[in-house]
Write a protein that holds these residues in place. Sequence first.
Motif, short mmCIF file in Angstrom:
data_model
loop_
_atom_site.label_atom_id
_atom_site.label_comp_id
_atom_site.label_asym_id
_atom_site.label_seq_id
_atom_site.Cartn_x
_atom_site.Cartn_y
_atom_site.Cartn_z
N SER A 1 -9.19 -36.97 15.28
CA SER A 1 -10.65 -37.11 15.22
C SER A 1 -11.00 -38.50 15.74
CB SER A 1 -11.15 -36.95 13.78
OG SER A 1 -12.51 -37.32 13.68
N ASP A 2 -12.15 -38.62 16.35
CA ASP A 2 -12.62 -39.94 16.80
C ASP A 2 -12.84 -40.88 15.62
OD1 ASP A 2 -12.56 -39.15 19.43
OD2 ASP A 2 -14.70 -38.62 19.52
N LYS A 3 -12.96 -40.30 14.43
CA LYS A 3 -13.20 -41.10 13.24
C LYS A 3 -11.91 -41.44 12.47
CE LYS A 3 -17.73 -41.38 13.40
NZ LYS A 3 -18.42 -42.67 13.47
N PHE A 4 -10.77 -40.89 12.90
CA PHE A 4 -9.50 -41.26 12.28
C PHE A 4 -9.16 -42.70 12.66
CE2 PHE A 4 -7.18 -36.90 11.75
CZ PHE A 4 -8.15 -36.52 10.82
N PRO A 5 -8.50 -43.46 11.79
CA PRO A 5 -8.03 -44.79 12.17
C PRO A 5 -7.09 -44.70 13.38
CG PRO A 5 -7.82 -44.48 9.80
CD PRO A 5 -8.19 -43.14 10.38
N PRO A 6 -7.29 -45.53 14.40
CA PRO A 6 -6.44 -45.46 15.60
C PRO A 6 -5.07 -46.07 15.36
CG PRO A 6 -8.04 -47.24 15.82
CD PRO A 6 -8.33 -46.56 14.51
#
Length: 237
Positions: A52-57
């Motif tokens: 997800s774009d909202k998961f920590p990278p």
Amino acid sequence: MFPKIRIKELMKIDLADGYLVDGFPSVGFSSAIATESMIQTSNFQLAGIIDSDKFPPISVVKEGKPNFPTRIFLNQELKVGIFLSYLTLEQTFHRSVAKSMLNWAKKHSIKFVVSSVAVKSPDGNEEVLAVGSTEVAREKIKESGLKLLEHGTIPGIPGTLLNEGNITGQNVIVVVFHTEGNSPDFKSSANLCSAISQLIPGTSCNIPELQKEAEKAEVVIKETEEESKHLKDSMYR
């Protein structure tokens, strides 16, 4: 608006009438450790990634190779899939992850979704219970030898799986196990792994191996959580 979850499959998947195991951490790391141990001691292959774009990278490096922190593993012979995650997700993700899991289960005609939740037990109670979303799921619990949970509250991803499964008719089983709240809690991980093995034919737990894997898994999970902490404030806005 709920965060968008993306699932990318890396191989052909055949789980018709099979099982999907939810390995997202809940209270403590026992759920993730038990599923990680099952993957390491059985014939599971990497079959997909969840992002997800909202998961920590974050990239989790294991044996010199980079890995997404949330992945799908598959045992084609047993028809068992596992969603394994090293991320302890914020509450805002729980509904989206649960619904994505159920949609994926429907896509692949999966018969049972198996999740788990830990209940803190300072008095040493080790009884493992389970709750099902449908009559078929409850019958499966009885046949496996586990006791049905009659009253209680199931939070987070497992709770959402149960509620949605009840509405849609998807068979969901949530194993309720006890933990002392200590870390690492090998005993609760072993109890959970054994309960999942009772529910899913062909799976097994190598307890000595589980303890070794639990030590390794806990280090990785803790490192991932620590690395993502300073990112969370900005990522979850």
